[in-house]
Design an enzyme around this catalytic site. Structure first.
Site, PDB file in Angstrom:
ATOM      1  N   LYS A  67       0.816  -1.217   0.000  1.00 25.55           N
ATOM      2  CA  LYS A  67       0.000   0.000   0.000  1.00 25.55           C
ATOM      3  C   LYS A  67       0.847   1.263   0.000  1.00 25.55           C
ATOM      4  O   LYS A  67       0.385   2.321  -0.423  1.00 25.55           O
ATOM      5  CB  LYS A  67      -0.965  -0.028   1.174  1.00 25.55           C
ATOM      6  CG  LYS A  67      -1.962  -1.176   1.026  1.00 25.55           C
ATOM      7  CD  LYS A  67      -3.212  -1.014   1.821  1.00 25.55           C
ATOM      8  CE  LYS A  67      -4.278  -2.014   1.413  1.00 25.55           C
ATOM      9  NZ  LYS A  67      -3.952  -3.415   1.761  1.00 25.55           N
TER      10      LYS A  67
HETATM   11  C1  LIG Z   1      -4.603  -4.524   1.213  1.00 24.06           C
HETATM   12  C2  LIG Z   1      -3.841  -5.779   1.105  1.00 24.06           C
HETATM   13  C3  LIG Z   1      -4.201  -6.801   0.183  1.00 24.06           C
HETATM   14  C4  LIG Z   1      -5.439  -6.703  -0.675  1.00 24.06           C
HETATM   15  O1  LIG Z   1      -5.303  -5.744  -1.704  1.00 24.06           O
HETATM   16  P1  LIG Z   1      -6.578  -5.303  -2.568  1.00 24.06           P
HETATM   17  O2  LIG Z   1      -6.109  -4.133  -3.380  1.00 24.06           O
HETATM   18  O3  LIG Z   1      -7.618  -4.907  -1.562  1.00 24.06           O
HETATM   19  O4  LIG Z   1      -7.008  -6.453  -3.388  1.00 24.06           O
HETATM   20  C5  LIG Z   1      -3.388  -7.917   0.092  1.00 24.06           C
HETATM   21  N1  LIG Z   1      -2.292  -8.054   0.864  1.00 24.06           N
HETATM   22  C6  LIG Z   1      -1.910  -7.115   1.756  1.00 24.06           C
HETATM   23  C7  LIG Z   1      -0.709  -7.342   2.593  1.00 24.06           C
HETATM   24  C8  LIG Z   1      -2.663  -5.936   1.909  1.00 24.06           C
HETATM   25  O5  LIG Z   1      -2.278  -5.006   2.798  1.00 24.06           O
END
Ligand SMILES: *Cc1c(COP(=O)(O)O)cnc(C)c1O
Length: 450
Positions: free
Chosen positions: A109
């Site tokens: 993220k």
């Molecule tokens: C947010 C997150 C996901 C999921 O990502 P999306 O964009 O919601 O599909 C997967 N793995 C981790 C570690 C995350 O923080």
């Protein structure tokens, strides 16, 4: 370039779509045109990661100069621990791991939120804006959002998290920044309670305009586009080294990450995708049966994927319906009213398949990858790892560092992964307030604080 809501509204510019986040009609923005990149692959392949991001983002925006995009991207990725920002690790000739966890909070993220934080800063500097960001987190988004606006002028950030329900290290990442503009709120309730408060604050126009309320959630188009860059980066690297077709295997919750990659296939990138969920398999059921059904989420070893409503899926619906926004409106209305809606499975893109991994198997996969490749997967990445396909050059997206989930890893392989960035927060004092899940109390605190 213009942007259009999946439900019809138009935003004239990228910055307008960025600032609004969610469109006024409740839909999600997408660009009205997508550039064809095929002729540019060779020149794009020569760029560093931040340069690639700047180039890619500037295809969609004509208000921020190319020079400013370059500065913005350079700043966004300077704190990443890996020299190339992303690392593409080769386990075998046709199995690679795209490590997306070398950012300040050790999850993917950071890639998009660093850009978002610097875009807010750009708006403060160039257009004299002032923002109050309010968000709710069940783990990774909160700390990534906080670290994207740390100590920035004229931006305050309030992050609510459910008291006692996020991992201890995740709480420390949120509460130990000592930045003057960061206000963690431990809510006496669940994540859903916190999320409901955020939604109501945005719906309260008087309040939200008064403080220029801003969001960091994954429906923002800036997040989607910023994430496309690492798929493009990996594709450009592998294109010259493999003859096999490329397949990205993506741990999926909200369908945001995978959508970012899939959009590139509409810009000339030849690749296919596996959307890999944990036991919260609403997307897997949807793609295999056509039925999109609201369900409640179960807790798993991969908490950031404990999601049963894939918000970004609405963007794929728009493309499945070939831009028929009326039909998107009818479909989403039916889904929201009845709690389910059926799709013709022939409409789903042929280049996306889905898979799911049970909670027990997460542990087994971590074990077997460690034995076979001497590689430690985090529990989210472990939901993707078993779903590789022979005959393809498989790229597993590693969305978090195993060091964020040391207990699960230790339970699987008796190894305790660490990271200096996480060790350092353990000794720092925490700053937070505790509030009941009461919107009036939260409002009062925000108004008294800013
Ligand atoms: C947010 C997150 C996901 C999921 O990502 P999306 O964009 O919601 O599909 C997967 N793995 C981790 C570690 C995350 O923080």
């Amino acid at each position: 370039m213009k942007f259009q809501s999946t439900r019809g509204d138009i935003a004239e510019t990228f910055l307008e779509a960025f600032n609004k986040g969610l469109a006024g009609d409740g839909g999600l923005y997408i660009p009205t045109e997508l550039p064809n990149l095929t002729d540019r692959f060779d020149s794009l392949a020569k760029l560093s990661y931040p340069e690639l991001v700047a180039e890619f983002m500037s295809y969609f925006d004509n208000e921020i100069s190319k020079e400013d995009w370059k500065k913005l991207a350079a700043k966004s990725y300077e704190a990443f621990a890996s020299k190339d920002v992303v690392s593409l690790v080769e386990l075998t000739k046709d199995l690679h791991v795209l490590e997306l966890f070398h950012g300040p909070t050790l999850a993917f993220k950071d890639f998009a939120l660093q850009i978002v934080g610097n875009l807010y800063e750009y708006e403060v500097r160039v257009h004299g804006k002032r923002y109050t960001i309010v968000g709710a987190t069940s783990g990774d988004t909160g700390s990534a959002a906080i670290h994207s606006v740390l100590n920035k002028e004229n931006i305050d950030i309030f992050i609510m998290y459910p008291k006692g329900k996020i991992a201890p290290l995740q709480e420390l990442q949120i509460t130990t920044t000592v930045a003057h503009n960061v206000f963690p709120i431990s809510i006496e309730g669940t994540f859903d309670d916190a999320q409901a408060i955020v939604k109501k604050l945005f719906a309260d126009t008087e309040f939200s305009q008064h403080i220029n309320l801003a969001a960091v959630n994954s429906i923002n188009i800036a997040r989607i586009l910023a994430q496309s860059a690492y798929y493009l980066y990996a594709f450009l690297k592998l294109r010259s080294t493999t003859k096999l077709p490329i397949k990205f295997v993506v741990p999926t919750g909200n369908f945001g990450n995978i959508l970012s990659g899939w959009l590139l296939t509409k810009m000339g990138m030849d690749a296919s995708f596996v959307a890999a969920t944990n036991e919260n398999d609403v997307l897997h059921k949807l793609f295999t049966t056509g039925m999109y059904q609201k369900q409640s989420a179960q807790s798993t070893h991969a908490p950031s994927m404990d999601i049963q409503q894939a918000s970004n899926f609405e963007r794929l619906i728009y493309y499945m319906f070939e831009g028929d926004t009326e039909r998107v409106v009818r479909t989403m209305k039916e889904f929201n009213e009845k709690g389910n809606v059926a799709f013709d499975t022939n409409l789903f893109p042929k280049n996306i398949t889905t898979a799911t991994t049970s909670n027990e198997n997460i542990i087994e996969v971590i074990k077997s990858f460690f034995t076979q490749y001497n590689y430690i997967l985090d529990p989210h990445t472990a939901c993707a790892a078993p779903h590789i396909t022979p005959g393809y050059c498989n790229v597993i997206l590693a969305t978090a560092s195993p060091a964020k989930f040391p207990d699960t890893i230790e339970n699987a392989i008796k190894v305790h992964p660490t990271d200096p960035r996480l060790e350092s927060v353990k000794d720092l004092p925490q700053q937070k307030v505790e509030l009941p899940a009461d919107i009036e109390k939260v409002k009062k605190y925000i108004l008294e604080t800013i």
